[in-house]
Design a protein around this motif. Structure first.
Motif, PDB file in Angstrom:
ATOM      1  N   GLN A   1      -0.750   4.629  13.232  1.00 62.61           N
ATOM      2  CA  GLN A   1      -1.863   3.781  13.111  1.00 62.61           C
ATOM      3  C   GLN A   1      -2.898   4.644  12.845  1.00 62.61           C
ATOM      4  O   GLN A   1      -2.776   6.035  12.606  1.00 62.61           O
ATOM      5  N   ASN A   2      -4.185   4.301  12.171  1.00 61.03           N
ATOM      6  CA  ASN A   2      -5.222   4.893  11.719  1.00 61.03           C
ATOM      7  C   ASN A   2      -6.099   5.164  12.785  1.00 61.03           C
ATOM      8  O   ASN A   2      -6.312   4.587  13.827  1.00 61.03           O
ATOM      9  N   TYR A   3      -6.978   6.333  12.230  1.00 59.50           N
ATOM     10  CA  TYR A   3      -7.957   6.651  13.046  1.00 59.50           C
ATOM     11  C   TYR A   3      -9.132   7.237  12.612  1.00 59.50           C
ATOM     12  O   TYR A   3      -8.811   7.771  11.484  1.00 59.50           O
ATOM     13  N   PRO A   4     -10.462   6.954  12.839  1.00 66.08           N
ATOM     14  CA  PRO A   4     -10.767   6.282  14.212  1.00 66.08           C
ATOM     15  C   PRO A   4     -10.561   4.763  13.782  1.00 66.08           C
ATOM     16  O   PRO A   4     -10.341   4.410  12.750  1.00 66.08           O
ATOM     17  N   ASN A   5     -10.538   3.792  14.701  1.00 61.73           N
ATOM     18  CA  ASN A   5     -10.284   2.426  14.494  1.00 61.73           C
ATOM     19  C   ASN A   5     -10.802   1.975  15.730  1.00 61.73           C
ATOM     20  O   ASN A   5     -10.341   1.929  16.766  1.00 61.73           O
ATOM     21  N   PRO A   6     -12.035   1.062  15.735  1.00 60.47           N
ATOM     22  CA  PRO A   6     -12.742   0.704  14.497  1.00 60.47           C
ATOM     23  C   PRO A   6     -13.464   1.987  13.596  1.00 60.47           C
ATOM     24  O   PRO A   6     -13.474   3.051  14.368  1.00 60.47           O
ATOM     25  N   PHE A   7     -13.854   1.914  12.574  1.00 60.34           N
ATOM     26  CA  PHE A   7     -14.275   3.367  11.798  1.00 60.34           C
ATOM     27  C   PHE A   7     -15.618   2.613  10.893  1.00 60.34           C
ATOM     28  O   PHE A   7     -15.899   1.544  10.584  1.00 60.34           O
ATOM     29  N   ASN A   8     -16.247   3.749  10.655  1.00 59.45           N
ATOM     30  CA  ASN A   8     -17.435   3.807   9.599  1.00 59.45           C
ATOM     31  C   ASN A   8     -17.918   5.160   9.549  1.00 59.45           C
ATOM     32  O   ASN A   8     -18.212   5.697  10.646  1.00 59.45           O
ATOM     33  N   PRO A   9     -17.746   5.866   8.367  1.00 66.58           N
ATOM     34  CA  PRO A   9     -17.493   5.088   7.015  1.00 66.58           C
ATOM     35  C   PRO A   9     -16.199   5.272   6.690  1.00 66.58           C
ATOM     36  O   PRO A   9     -15.983   4.692   5.521  1.00 66.58           O
ATOM     37  N   SER A  10     -15.191   6.161   7.311  1.00 64.78           N
ATOM     38  CA  SER A  10     -13.873   6.291   6.867  1.00 64.78           C
ATOM     39  C   SER A  10     -12.940   6.354   7.973  1.00 64.78           C
ATOM     40  O   SER A  10     -13.255   6.551   9.104  1.00 64.78           O
ATOM     41  N   THR A  11     -11.706   6.047   7.743  1.00 67.04           N
ATOM     42  CA  THR A  11     -10.585   6.111   8.634  1.00 67.04           C
ATOM     43  C   THR A  11      -9.277   6.882   7.995  1.00 67.04           C
ATOM     44  O   THR A  11      -9.021   6.643   6.786  1.00 67.04           O
ATOM     45  N   THR A  12      -8.577   7.565   8.577  1.00 64.95           N
ATOM     46  CA  THR A  12      -7.266   8.219   8.264  1.00 64.95           C
ATOM     47  C   THR A  12      -5.770   7.578   8.614  1.00 64.95           C
ATOM     48  O   THR A  12      -5.957   7.358   9.921  1.00 64.95           O
ATOM     49  N   VAL A  13      -5.031   7.561   7.569  1.00 65.87           N
ATOM     50  CA  VAL A  13      -3.702   6.995   8.152  1.00 65.87           C
ATOM     51  C   VAL A  13      -2.680   8.242   7.990  1.00 65.87           C
ATOM     52  O   VAL A  13      -2.806   8.822   6.900  1.00 65.87           O
ATOM     53  N   GLU A  14      -2.097   8.487   9.058  1.00 65.92           N
ATOM     54  CA  GLU A  14      -1.017   9.709   9.021  1.00 65.92           C
ATOM     55  C   GLU A  14       0.386   9.240   8.969  1.00 65.92           C
ATOM     56  O   GLU A  14       0.570   7.885   9.736  1.00 65.92           O
ATOM     57  N   PHE A  15       1.058   9.650   8.283  1.00 68.36           N
ATOM     58  CA  PHE A  15       2.726   9.536   8.448  1.00 68.36           C
ATOM     59  C   PHE A  15       3.445  10.623   8.135  1.00 68.36           C
ATOM     60  O   PHE A  15       2.971  11.794   7.584  1.00 68.36           O
ATOM     61  N   GLU A  16       4.662  10.687   8.515  1.00 70.18           N
ATOM     62  CA  GLU A  16       5.545  11.683   8.271  1.00 70.18           C
ATOM     63  C   GLU A  16       6.794  11.367   7.628  1.00 70.18           C
ATOM     64  O   GLU A  16       7.482  10.292   7.796  1.00 70.18           O
ATOM     65  N   LEU A  17       7.227  12.021   6.470  1.00 72.57           N
ATOM     66  CA  LEU A  17       8.498  11.534   5.546  1.00 72.57           C
ATOM     67  C   LEU A  17       9.627  12.401   5.976  1.00 72.57           C
ATOM     68  O   LEU A  17       9.515  13.732   6.054  1.00 72.57           O
ATOM     69  N   PRO A  47       4.795  16.151   6.943  1.00 73.94           N
ATOM     70  CA  PRO A  47       3.492  15.197   7.296  1.00 73.94           C
ATOM     71  C   PRO A  47       2.521  15.024   5.964  1.00 73.94           C
ATOM     72  O   PRO A  47       2.489  15.733   5.425  1.00 73.94           O
ATOM     73  N   HIS A  48       2.018  13.610   6.168  1.00 71.81           N
ATOM     74  CA  HIS A  48       0.895  13.439   4.997  1.00 71.81           C
ATOM     75  C   HIS A  48      -0.164  12.790   5.830  1.00 71.81           C
ATOM     76  O   HIS A  48       0.167  12.176   6.982  1.00 71.81           O
ATOM     77  N   ALA A  49      -1.220  12.544   5.313  1.00 74.33           N
ATOM     78  CA  ALA A  49      -2.457  11.715   5.795  1.00 74.33           C
ATOM     79  C   ALA A  49      -3.350  11.192   4.494  1.00 74.33           C
ATOM     80  O   ALA A  49      -3.279  12.016   3.268  1.00 74.33           O
ATOM     81  N   ARG A  50      -3.587  10.197   4.651  1.00 78.30           N
ATOM     82  CA  ARG A  50      -4.573   9.637   3.482  1.00 78.30           C
ATOM     83  C   ARG A  50      -5.652   8.878   4.071  1.00 78.30           C
ATOM     84  O   ARG A  50      -5.821   8.251   4.976  1.00 78.30           O
ATOM     85  N   THR A  51      -6.936   9.058   3.564  1.00 73.15           N
ATOM     86  CA  THR A  51      -8.388   8.583   4.071  1.00 73.15           C
ATOM     87  C   THR A  51      -8.558   7.397   3.275  1.00 73.15           C
ATOM     88  O   THR A  51      -8.738   7.500   1.888  1.00 73.15           O
ATOM     89  N   TRP A  52      -8.997   6.413   4.033  1.00 73.23           N
ATOM     90  CA  TRP A  52      -9.896   5.094   2.982  1.00 73.23           C
ATOM     91  C   TRP A  52     -11.333   5.234   3.529  1.00 73.23           C
ATOM     92  O   TRP A  52     -11.773   5.191   4.629  1.00 73.23           O
TER      93      TRP A  52
END
Length: 86
Positions: A1-17, A47-52
């Protein structure tokens, strides 16, 4: 899941391959239109993360609302809900 959620101004999705693989991570609006492609590339294991930042592919600020992310890595696919509040 992304954090924070709800968000303003950005949120991050973390994942591990578990292994190196092709990865896509895209953001969609409630009508199913893709508004942003965050990842479309091969990535190494680990581990990886990307911010929207709440912007579309053209850099325009998106309005408050509910969005969805779609994550695909090899055989794995998942999605989640993001809530942008302003």
């Amino acid at each position: 899941q992304n954090y924070p959620n709800p968000f303003n101004p950005s949120t991050t999705v973390e994942f591990e391959l578990q292994r190196a693989t092709a990865v896509t991570l895209e953001i969609y609006d409630l009508q199913g239109r893709r508004v942003r492609r965050l990842i479309d590339e091969s990535m190494a294991a680990g581990p990886h993360a990307r911010t929207w930042q709440g912007r579309d592919d053209q850099g325009r600020v998106m309005p408050s609302g509910v969005y969805f992310y779609r994550f695909a890595a090899g055989e794995e696919m998942r999605s989640g809900k993001l809530t942008l509040l302003k």
